[in-house]
Scaffold this active site. Structure first.
Site, PDB file in Angstrom:
ATOM      1  N   CYS A 132      -1.441  -3.430  15.240  1.00 28.80           N
ATOM      2  CA  CYS A 132      -1.162  -2.983  13.874  1.00 28.80           C
ATOM      3  C   CYS A 132      -1.642  -3.976  12.824  1.00 28.80           C
ATOM      4  O   CYS A 132      -1.460  -5.179  12.965  1.00 28.80           O
ATOM      5  CB  CYS A 132       0.342  -2.763  13.733  1.00 28.80           C
ATOM      6  SG  CYS A 132       0.855  -2.367  12.056  1.00 28.80           S
TER       7      CYS A 132
ATOM      8  N   GLU B  75       9.002  -2.426   8.736  1.00 25.47           N
ATOM      9  CA  GLU B  75       9.908  -1.709   9.636  1.00 25.47           C
ATOM     10  C   GLU B  75      11.110  -1.252   8.801  1.00 25.47           C
ATOM     11  O   GLU B  75      11.945  -2.067   8.416  1.00 25.47           O
ATOM     12  CB  GLU B  75      10.330  -2.649  10.777  1.00 25.47           C
ATOM     13  CG  GLU B  75      11.482  -2.169  11.637  1.00 25.47           C
ATOM     14  CD  GLU B  75      11.369  -0.728  12.125  1.00 25.47           C
ATOM     15  OE1 GLU B  75      10.355  -0.352  12.741  1.00 25.47           O
ATOM     16  OE2 GLU B  75      12.321   0.060  11.865  1.00 25.47           O
TER      17      GLU B  75
ATOM     18  N   ASN C 191      -6.573   3.903  14.583  1.00 25.26           N
ATOM     19  CA  ASN C 191      -7.465   3.417  13.529  1.00 25.26           C
ATOM     20  C   ASN C 191      -7.851   2.000  13.871  1.00 25.26           C
ATOM     21  O   ASN C 191      -6.997   1.102  13.782  1.00 25.26           O
ATOM     22  CB  ASN C 191      -6.716   3.374  12.187  1.00 25.26           C
ATOM     23  CG  ASN C 191      -6.787   4.681  11.463  1.00 25.26           C
ATOM     24  OD1 ASN C 191      -7.850   5.265  11.319  1.00 25.26           O
ATOM     25  ND2 ASN C 191      -5.645   5.151  11.003  1.00 25.26           N
TER      26      ASN C 191
ATOM     27  N   CYS D 230       5.382  -7.527   8.185  1.00 24.56           N
ATOM     28  CA  CYS D 230       6.312  -6.981   9.182  1.00 24.56           C
ATOM     29  C   CYS D 230       6.502  -7.996  10.294  1.00 24.56           C
ATOM     30  O   CYS D 230       5.542  -8.590  10.767  1.00 24.56           O
ATOM     31  CB  CYS D 230       5.764  -5.670   9.753  1.00 24.56           C
ATOM     32  SG  CYS D 230       6.886  -4.899  10.934  1.00 24.56           S
TER      33      CYS D 230
ATOM     34  N   CYS E 275       3.630  -5.708  16.344  1.00 30.63           N
ATOM     35  CA  CYS E 275       2.932  -4.879  17.343  1.00 30.63           C
ATOM     36  C   CYS E 275       1.471  -5.322  17.371  1.00 30.63           C
ATOM     37  O   CYS E 275       0.874  -5.560  16.320  1.00 30.63           O
ATOM     38  CB  CYS E 275       3.060  -3.409  16.984  1.00 30.63           C
ATOM     39  SG  CYS E 275       4.783  -2.905  16.810  1.00 30.63           S
TER      40      CYS E 275
ATOM     41  N   CYS F  15       3.148   8.354   1.849  1.00 31.12           N
ATOM     42  CA  CYS F  15       3.565   7.370   2.849  1.00 31.12           C
ATOM     43  C   CYS F  15       3.904   6.072   2.122  1.00 31.12           C
ATOM     44  O   CYS F  15       3.061   5.513   1.424  1.00 31.12           O
ATOM     45  CB  CYS F  15       2.418   7.169   3.835  1.00 31.12           C
ATOM     46  SG  CYS F  15       2.727   5.903   5.065  1.00 31.12           S
TER      47      CYS F  15
ATOM     48  N   SER G 202       8.235   5.173  17.230  1.00 31.01           N
ATOM     49  CA  SER G 202       6.943   4.705  17.735  1.00 31.01           C
ATOM     50  C   SER G 202       7.121   4.311  19.198  1.00 31.01           C
ATOM     51  O   SER G 202       7.600   3.221  19.490  1.00 31.01           O
ATOM     52  CB  SER G 202       6.471   3.491  16.929  1.00 31.01           C
ATOM     53  OG  SER G 202       6.237   3.886  15.604  1.00 31.01           O
ATOM     54  N   LEU G 203       6.754   5.212  20.072  1.00 28.88           N
ATOM     55  CA  LEU G 203       6.951   4.950  21.508  1.00 28.88           C
ATOM     56  C   LEU G 203       5.700   4.276  22.076  1.00 28.88           C
ATOM     57  O   LEU G 203       5.767   3.173  22.603  1.00 28.88           O
ATOM     58  CB  LEU G 203       7.271   6.264  22.228  1.00 28.88           C
ATOM     59  CG  LEU G 203       7.649   6.153  23.691  1.00 28.88           C
ATOM     60  CD1 LEU G 203       8.890   5.302  23.898  1.00 28.88           C
ATOM     61  CD2 LEU G 203       7.878   7.544  24.306  1.00 28.88           C
TER      62      LEU G 203
ATOM     63  N   CYS H 198      -2.706   1.783   7.854  1.00 30.10           N
ATOM     64  CA  CYS H 198      -1.803   1.092   6.936  1.00 30.10           C
ATOM     65  C   CYS H 198      -1.921  -0.411   7.115  1.00 30.10           C
ATOM     66  O   CYS H 198      -1.972  -0.904   8.217  1.00 30.10           O
ATOM     67  CB  CYS H 198      -0.374   1.534   7.203  1.00 30.10           C
ATOM     68  SG  CYS H 198       0.204   2.490   5.840  1.00 30.10           S
TER      69      CYS H 198
ATOM     70  N   GLU I  36       0.825  -1.215   0.000  1.00 28.59           N
ATOM     71  CA  GLU I  36       0.000   0.000   0.000  1.00 28.59           C
ATOM     72  C   GLU I  36       0.859   1.265   0.000  1.00 28.59           C
ATOM     73  O   GLU I  36       1.930   1.287   0.587  1.00 28.59           O
ATOM     74  CB  GLU I  36      -0.813   0.070   1.296  1.00 28.59           C
ATOM     75  CG  GLU I  36      -1.887  -0.944   1.390  1.00 28.59           C
ATOM     76  CD  GLU I  36      -2.589  -0.851   2.742  1.00 28.59           C
ATOM     77  OE1 GLU I  36      -3.229  -1.833   3.113  1.00 28.59           O
ATOM     78  OE2 GLU I  36      -2.480   0.191   3.425  1.00 28.59           O
TER      79      GLU I  36
END
Ligand code: SAH
Ligand code: SF4
Length: 352
Positions: free
Chosen positions: A118, A164, A296, A111, A115, A104, A218-219, A340, A91
């Site tokens: 995600c 990543e 999202n 990935c 996470c 983006c 990304s914290l 995403c 994407e």
């Protein structure tokens, strides 16, 4: 499948041409066709000899992506689903901002960081994208602009799509080099942002590369307990190690870092989390800022929901009162599959 010529840094193309009995200046001509005139086939490069065109065609393609779906949102956001030569899907998203047009890009198929909130991580990494496949995403958006009457240019790039980027470091650096090159797309380094989930050794390496590219981390949590529960990577690189790398980056570059913080209702959005976050960043207030991101929702991760507006505002207030630079991120394309990895995962479900 032949590699895309978009993936070659200028100096690499020069070496390749010399090795194949061509003149150095051909590289400038080829780049002008690719990035200024933006042709779609080698045959259109009319100042090259037939032999040179044949040589290029034998070894390279220009565009390796096939456009499968384009979704346009009412706010001007456009989401593209592309198919790669090996049939994998990726994407790319175009966002219209007040300051310009931002794209983006995706850097990997799937990935491995996994996470728990995600959509991209729903698919384990199948492979890294080549530099050419990443550059091509920008080029296709630029071609989309070129077909319109009004002139528009990709002015900003965020490396925040599927994957990543620091797990595909060399290709991402080649990509940045090509789009940043004055004779390439000439997108200013300060208009390029790379986001990482926190691969500590790579953050240090990135600090040493001398590029003026922006870094986002990304914290998503202010302490190890919460962060490890939503981001597996925190078990390998806990917050102390991450902050060490952040300090190293700040000392080396004197450039600001953005911390991304998705607001997950009841998980990381309490006032005490905001206080802990302010405490964590108190020594680097001048060089950091926090981006509060509305979540999202992803149907496969229904344990998470978006924080209500009042909780986001309260969190924001605590940070501000403690002198932390902070913004609440504006949403884009809310009437399309905005997160995403969502468009891709929906399409895969449909086709299976
Ligand atoms: N892998 C890199 C870059 C791609 S993800 C990284 O994690 O930083 C880009 C950003 O989108 C990250 O901050 C990520 O945490 C965030 N993100 C992932 N899923 C999301 C979702 N469903 N809603 C909002 N942001 C999300
Ligand atoms: Fe990978 Fe980033 Fe998604 Fe985490 S947030 S799974 S690192 S793409």
């Amino acid at each position: 499948m032949k590699p895309s010529i978009y993936g070659l840094r200028k100096e690499v193309l020069i070496d390749w041409l010399l090795e194949h009995g061509e003149k150095k200046f051909r590289a400038n001509q080829i780049w002008e066709w690719l990035y200024q005139k933006r042709v779609t086939g080698f045959q259109q490069m009319s100042n090259l000899s037939k032999a040179t065109i044949a040589l290029l065609e034998e070894h390279f393609c220009i565009n390796p992506l096939k456009q499968m779906i384009v979704q346009e949102a009412s706010d001007g956001t456009v989401k593209y689903l592309f198919e790669l030569p090996d049939k994998n899907m990726i994407e790319t998203v175009l966002m219209r901002q007040e300051y310009g047009s931002s794209v983006c890009v995706t850097t990997q198929v799937g990935c491995n960081i996994g996470c728990t909130f995600c959509a991209s991580g729903l698919l384990k990494k199948q492979r890294d994208l080549t530099a050419g496949e990443i550059v091509a995403q920008i080029m296709l958006v630029q071609h989309y602009f070129d077909q319109r009457v009004e002139e528009e240019r990709v002015s900003h790039v965020v490396v925040m799509g599927i994957g990543e980027p620091f797990d595909n470091y060399a290709n991402v650096m080649d990509f940045i080099n090509v789009i940043n090159d004055a004779k390439g797309l000439a997108i200013g380094a300060r208009h390029i942002t790379v986001s990482t989930s926190g691969l500590v050794p790579k953050i240090k390496q990135f600090a040493e590369n001398g590029l003026q590219v922006n870094l986002a981390i990304s914290l998503h949590a202010p302490n190890n307990e919460v962060r490890s529960s939503i981001m597996r990577i925190n078990r390998s690189f806990p917050i102390e190690k991450l902050m060490e790398a952040v300090d190293y980056y700040l000392d080396n570059t004197n450039r600001r870092i953005t911390f991304e913080y998705i607001m997950l209702s009841g998980i990381n959005d309490r006032p005490e989390h905001a206080k802990q976050l302010a405490e964590l960043l108190k020594n680097k207030k001048k060089l950091t800022y926090v981006n509060l991101i509305p979540y999202n929702p992803v149907s496969e991760h229904d344990q998470y929901s978006r924080s209500p507006k009042e909780d986001v505002l309260r969190f924001y207030d605590v940070l501000k009162k403690n002198g932390i630079n902070c913004v609440i991120r504006k949403e884009h394309g809310t009437d399309i599959d905005a997160a995403c990895g969502q468009l891709r995962s929906k399409q895969m479900k449909k086709s299976s």
